[in-house]
Each structure stands twice: as structure tokens, then as C-alpha cells.
Design an enzyme around this catalytic site. Structure first.
Site, PDB file in Angstrom:
ATOM      1  N   GLU B  60       0.697  -1.612   0.311  1.00  0.00           N
ATOM      2  CA  GLU B  60      -0.110  -0.432   0.147  1.00  0.00           C
ATOM      3  C   GLU B  60       0.769   1.797   0.422  1.00  0.00           C
ATOM      4  O   GLU B  60       0.433   2.789  -1.063  1.00  0.00           O
ATOM      5  CB  GLU B  60      -0.728   0.187   1.350  1.00  0.00           C
ATOM      6  N   HIS B 129      -9.749  -5.134  10.685  1.00  0.00           N
ATOM      7  CA  HIS B 129      -9.961  -5.289   9.708  1.00  0.00           C
ATOM      8  C   HIS B 129     -11.502  -3.795   9.471  1.00  0.00           C
ATOM      9  O   HIS B 129     -12.175  -4.229   9.077  1.00  0.00           O
ATOM     10  CB  HIS B 129     -10.582  -6.083   8.775  1.00  0.00           C
TER      11      HIS B 129
END
Lengths: 365, 326
Positions: B60, B129
Site C-alpha cells: 500500500e 480490518h
């Protein structure tokens, strides 16, 4: 510090020495005027840095000041190879690159003084010089954080079908940052035209390479990603240019990324806040200055080539000092930004109210 | 008008903008061959090819930063985060580069990048998450933050986000991906950022909310109307920054009571900012303190039935609304 020049694309003459770099085509083709310009630019950087140090000591400049003194041949050598579609991005020791790409020293000094006439209107400071019109994308404060951006510049070049390269500069301290390795992987995976230039001045702040980086060499890490790599010395501008020219061509012509480690040295501390008394000796600094000072080395070469004379050397130096003084005078005389300026240049949209499409409040109090 | 899922609406926005502007690129983990972890980008690779729809490695910081760099040089990247929760590993690229480069360059640069993906709890995937970082993102001047609740809004807002010249953080919701709604097929129908939408009219209580909590609030409002004779106005902010506070204030002037509902940890949340602004700008219109319903203040719990109770849900909204009008 000293390692022999080597490279994955230069195996057969792995250790070219001495004057052979001067004969490299990219250097042999230089006119007398171009050689003088290279010299002049290196000297202009040094005089600018020395003048800015005085201004800092006179409390005209706030924050940090990371001086480029000793490394001049790297930025000037690399940036002198830039074509229309070549781009540069670097870290916080960014004054040398800014002058090398052609930024106006008045605007650079004014930025240090925090003045509205500065290149970033006094909003960026020493670590954050930018000049997109000169393909110069900063000036970044977080170690290694600019390397994905430099990779993105290369991505954009390739996407748009432009034949150019991105030179993403970092110091030897940046090579252990995760973002750098992620960028290496992406560049190699997608054959992006980027050259990761590691300006190895031996110390990441006060930590020597031996104490910070594992493995046999910094550029060699490129092998893990299947990238080309090379090393060279950064005190000889001919060597810098000859080395970088090969990797730039590889990027422009074949869209191949690479890592080039350039051995250099900084004479001053990490920043002016670093008393520079804990991690290296005075002798080490003096030894480099005496034997490898990039400006002295090039001056001697140009005198030997008959390009420079002692009188001309003196004249260039006088002009460089005058330019730095003029920049300081300009900075001194310029106004500071106002508090009304604080909220300008935050959003493109609020800076272009006639073209704004969003509604609602962009700023809060 | 066609009935589309939220997922299909986002896909339609992507498809239309990819077709409209050759500099738009969709990039992220599994967006191309895999058709997207949540199938948002299904079919786009086949339609636009691998130059426009790009699979990235799990990296990322690298690819978000690369997108920011490419956006400085004329590309308009739409970067998918498989989960917004993964923004933490790319945070330096988002806040120091996307948000700050314009400012630090004195306005010489702009970054027309969109970073999008789901940001929600409620799917029993635990604390790593389930982050909802809209408050964290909106704390950084220079970036814009959008949280659509419906299919139509998702499409119209994403199209605006892609055409926007500033970096836009676009927070979707995995639980909403399957929700259906009427969506215009007009490729020029854009919903401007920074414009709230009154999703239900009412006179007794204003619920200010966004994202999936809009649905919870509408469900609660229905019960409040039918069983308690309380008329609730539900305002969907749609965009967190820029913020349409005027629509909120106009409603407060009418109802005099406010409940903020948000899928956020309470400390320094979007609701905290709203509450400050409402009391500051509509103090005399309030008949009582501003109430807030947020996520129960702890990392996201895994246990499926308990996670439902940690987050706002219609029953919790109902209870909070009754307290707000008491």
C-alpha cells in the site's frame, strides 16, 4: 567510504579510473561554456549554502537547515543530464538540486527566510523546495517518503508514452525504509523509467553506514529486485555524469529502472543543529576536503584542460558570492506572508473559487 | 433510472469516468484479474485492458505513493484499498504527500487522486480490518472525505471525486455493496461533494449521520414515527470534508433536538466536530443537549452477535433517539 566503481551494466570496464570519465562521450561532447556552467553551478550552490548558514546563525532562518556542502557534484552532475521529460525528486537536503535544475536563488533564500517571495511562498521552508515547471518535484521531509512519488513520476511518463526518466534521490539513511523497497519492487515489476539515486555521504544523521545498513552494499540491493545497479564516486562530476548517463539511457530507451549509489561526503553536520562532534573526526572531514573536494577537483581539471584560468576562477567565485548576497538581501527585504495566506494553497478548489464544484465548508475553526 | 446495487453503482461510475478520461487509471490489489476482492471492478479489465485496470502487489505505501506521484504529472489514479483499514501502512503517503504537497509547494502542485475502498465494521473481521478513519482523514487539510450511503449517492459522488482536482478519500462499505437503489444512467449526473441530503423529513428530532448509519437511522425513524409518534428528520452528510453544516443547522432550527449517529469511536470523532459546530452556531435553537450514538469505545470485537451491539444499529438508534427527545 571508498569502494571501487562497479556496475551491472559496465562489467567489462568495472573500474574505470582517473581521467577516463572525462573522455566518456557525454563529457567529451561538453563545450567549454558548458564545462564552465557546471563549475559555476557547483560554486553557486556552495556559496548559497554558506550564505544561508550565516543567515541561520544570524537567526534569519527557522527550523532545520541541511546543507549540501561537499555533495555539489552529485546534484549538478545528475541534473545537467536532464532532458525535457526527465524529472527529479529528492529528500530534505534539497538546495543543491534546486539550484542544479535552475531555480532562482533569490526565491530559494526567501523561502528560507519564510518570506512570501519564497519559492513556496514561505509555506515549505528549507526541506520543501518545488519547481514543477523545471521538473523538480521537491524537497521532501520524511526519509524515503519521496521515493514512491518519484516512482509515480516514472509511471506517469510511461503511461503517457513520454520518453524520459525520473531521478529519485535519497540519502544512505533512506535505504532501510519500507517505502523505498516497495518502490523498488514496483519499479522493477513494471519496468518503470526511474533511477533511484542513493547519495551516500556515509552517515544517516549520526549513524554510519556500518551501523545502519546490513549487506555488502546499498546499490547491490537492487539485485534482489532484478534491477540494474551501479556505484560511482561523487566528487568527480565527470564520473557522476558518465555513470548516470548510462542509467538514464537505460531508463529512457528501455524503460529499465536502476539503483545508483554515489559516494559523496558532507562537510557540515546532518543539519546545522548537529554539532558534529560525536560520530566522526575532524581529520576525516579535512582529509576529504583536501583530496576530494568536488569543486577543487573540477577546478583543477578545468585549469588543466585550459578551460579555466586563475583569474576566471576568481571572477566566478566573486559572482557566486555576490549572487548569494543578493539573494539574502532580496530575502531580507521581502515581506512575510500574512495570516490571511495561511489558508491559501491548501485545496486547488479553494484557490480557484470560480471553478469550484463542491459545496460546504472546506475549513473549520 | 435503473435499479443497481451500491457495488454496481460504483462500477458504473468507474466505467463512465474511465471511458470519459484516458488519464483515469484504476489500480489496487486484485482489481483486475480477480475482479476485485469485493467484485466492485468486475468486468473492467475486459472492457478497458491492463493499462487502465492495474493489479498491484500488496504494497500500500508503495502503490498509494506511486499514485500520488503520478497524479502530480497528469494521471488521475483511482486507487483501491482492499480495506480502508490498510491505510495505516500508507499513511505517510496520504498525509505527508497527498495532503501536504500542494501546501508545501505554495500551490504549485495539485494531486487529483482518489483513494477508495470499504471502511466499516460489522463483518466480524476483528480490530485490524474494521477501522473507520473518516475523522482521522478529515483532520488533514488538503484532502476531502466522502462516505456514501446509497447506490445513487455512491455513483454521483465517485464521479465528482474522480473529476476533482484535490485528493479525495472515498469510504465505501462492504455491507452496503449489495444494497439496491435507483440510479441514474446519465453519465453527466454528478452529485457535488459537500452537499448533505435530507433522507427523511421530520419536525421533532434531527438525526445527523452518514454511511451505513443512515440506513439504521431511517429504520429507527420509521419505528419512532409509527410507534412513538415522533417525527424524525434524517440528514445524510454524504461528505465529511467539505462539510455541509448549513443543511444541519437549518434542520436544527426546525426540530430543536439533535442526535448524531456515527460508526466511529467517540473520541475526537466526526460527531465531536459536528457537536461543537452545532452548539457554536445554533445554540439558541437547541432545546436540549446534543446527543450522540457512536461505536462502543473499544477495538472492534470479533464475536459476531456482540459486534452488532458494539456498532450503531436500529435498536440502539431508537433508544438514543428516545433519550434525545425525552
Amino acid at each position: 567510504m571508498s569502494k571501487k566503481a562497479t556496475s551491472t551494466i559496465e562489467k567489462k570496464d568495472a573500474a574505470p579510473i582517473g581521467s577516463s570519465f572525462a573522455q566518456a562521450q557525454i563529457n567529451a561532447d561538453l563545450t567549454k561554456g558548458e564545462r564552465i556552467d557546471l563549475y559555476r553551478k557547483m560554486l553557486r550552490i556552495r556559496r548559497f549554502e554558506e550564505r544561508s548558514l550565516r543567515a541561520y546563525q544570524g537567526k534569519k532562518i527557522g527550523g532545520f537547515l541541511h546543507l549540501y556542502i561537499g555533495q555539489e557534484a552529485v546534484a549538478v552532475g545528475c541534473c545537467s543530464l536532464m532532458g525535457k521529460n526527465d524529472h527529479v525528486i529528492t529528500a530534505y537536503r534539497d538546495h543543491g538540486h534546486a539550484i542544479a535544475v535552475g531555480m532562482d536563488t533569490k526565491a530559494l533564500m526567501a523561502e528560507l527566510y519564510g518570506k512570501v517571495t519564497g519559492c513556496s511562498k514561505g509555506k515549505g521552508g528549507s526541506m520543501h523546495y518545488f519547481a514543477p515547471s523545471l521538473n523538480y518535484w521537491g524537497g521532501h521531509g520524511i526519509v524515503g517518503g519521496q521515493i514512491p512519488l518519484g516512482t509515480g513520476l516514472a509511471y506517469a511518463l510511461k503511461y503517457r508514452g513520454l520518453k524520459g526518466a525520473s531521478m529519485a534521490f535519497m540519502g544512505d539513511g533512506a535505504v532501510n525504509q519500507g517505502a523505498v523497497h516497495e518502490a523498488y519492487n514496483l519499479a522493477a515489476l513494471w519496468d518503470l523509467p526511474v533511477i533511484f539515486v542513493v547519495e551516500n555521504n556515509g552517515y544517516s544523521m549520526g549513524t554510519s553506514q556500518d551501523r545502519s545498513s546490513a549487506g555488502p552494499g546499498l546499490a547491490q540491493r537492487a539485485e534482489a529486485y532484478g534491477m540494474n545497479w551501479g556505484t560511482c564516486f561523487g566528487h568527480d562530476i565527470y564520473e557522476v555524469r558518465a555513470t548516470m548517463d548510462k542509467f538514464l539511457k537505460l531508463a529512457r530507451d528501455e524503460s529499465k529502472p536502476s539503483v545508483v549509489e554515489i559516494d559523496t561526503y558532507r562537510y557540515r553536520g546532518h543539519s546545522v543543529a548537529d554539532p558534529d562532534k560525536t560520530y566522526r573526526t575532524r581529520d576525516e572531514i579535512e582529509e576529504y576536503r583536501r583530496t576530494k573536494d568536488p569543486i577543487q577537483v573540477f577546478q583543477q581539471k578545468l585549469i588543466a584542460e585550459g578551460v579555466l584560468t586563475d583569474v576566471f576562477v576568481e571572477q566566478i567565485d566573486t559572482e557566486a558570492k555576490a549572487e548569494a548576497d543578493l539573494a539574502a538581501d532580496f530575502a531580507e527585504a521581502s515581506p512575510f506572508p500574512t495570516t490571511d495566506d495561511i489558508q491559501k494553497d491548501v485545496y486547488w478548489e479553494s484557490d480557484h473559487p470560480d471553478r469550484r464544484t463542491s459545496k460546504g465548508r472546506l475549513f473549520f475553526d | 433510472m435503473a435499479v443497481l446495487t451500491y457495488r454496481e453503482a460504483i462500477r458504473a461510475a468507474l466505467s463512465e469516468e474511465l471511458a470519459r478520461d484516458e488519464n483515469v487509471v484504476l489500480m489496487g490489489e486484485e482489481v483486475a484479474q480477480f475482479h476485485g476482492a469485493y467484485k466492485v471492478s468486475e468486468g473492467l479489465l475486459e472492457k478497458f485492458g491492463p493499462k487502465r485496470i492495474v493489479d498491484t502487489p500488496i504494497s500500500e505505501a508503495g502503490f498509494i505513493g506511486m499514485g500520488v506521484g503520478a497524479s502530480m504529472l497528469g494521471i488521475r489514479p483511482v486507487m483501491e484499498l482492499m480495506f480502508w483499514s490498510f491505510y495505516s501502512v500508507a499513511f505517510d503517503q496520504i498525509l505527508n504527500n497527498a495532503a501536504n504537497v500542494r501546501y508545501m509547494s505554495g500551490g504549485l502542485i495539485n494531486c487529483p487522486i482518489v483513494i477508495r475502498g470499504p471502511a466499516n465494521g460489522g463483518t466480524n473481521v476483528g480490530a485490524t480490518h474494521s477501522h473507520t478513519p473518516e475523522n482521522v482523514l478529515a483532520n488533514h487539510p488538503g484532502i476531502k472525505v466522502v462516505v456514501p450511503a446509497t447506490a445513487a449517492d455512491a455513483k454521483g459522488l465517485l464521479k465528482s471525486a474522480i473529476r476533482d482536482n484535490d485528493p479525495v478519500m472515498f469510504l465505501e462499505n462492504t455491507i452496503l455493496y449489495g444494497e439496491k437503489g435507483e440510479v441514474s444512467a446519465d453519465p453527466e449526473l454528478l452529485i457535488p461533494l459537500g452537499l448533505a441530503d435530507v433522507k427523511r423529513q421530520g419536525i421533532d428530532l434531527t438525526i445527523v449521520t452518514y454511511g451505513r448509519c443512515v440506513l439504521h437511522s431511517l429504520a429507527a425513524a420509521e419505528i419512532l414515527e409509527n410507534d412513538h409518534d415522533i417525527s424524525v428528520e434524517v440528514i445524510d452528510l454524504r461528505t465529511i470534508r467539505p462539510l455541509d453544516i448549513d443543511t444541519v443547522l437549518a434542520s436544527v432550527k426546525k426540530t430543536h433536538r439533535v442526535l448524531i449517529v456515527e460508526e466511529q469511536k467517540p473520541f475526537a470523532s466526526v460527531g465531536s466536530q459536528l457537536a461543537f459546530m452545532i452548539q457554536r452556531e445554533a445554540f439558541d435553537d437547541l432545546d436540549g443537549p446534543i446527543h450522540r450514538l457512536a461505536t462502543i469505545d473499544a477495538p472492534a470485537i470479533y464475536s459476531p452477535p456482540v459486534e452488532t451491539e458494539q456498532l450503531p444499529n436500529p435498536q440502539r438508534v431508537l433508544k438514543a433517539a428516545l433519550a434525545a427527545v425525552a
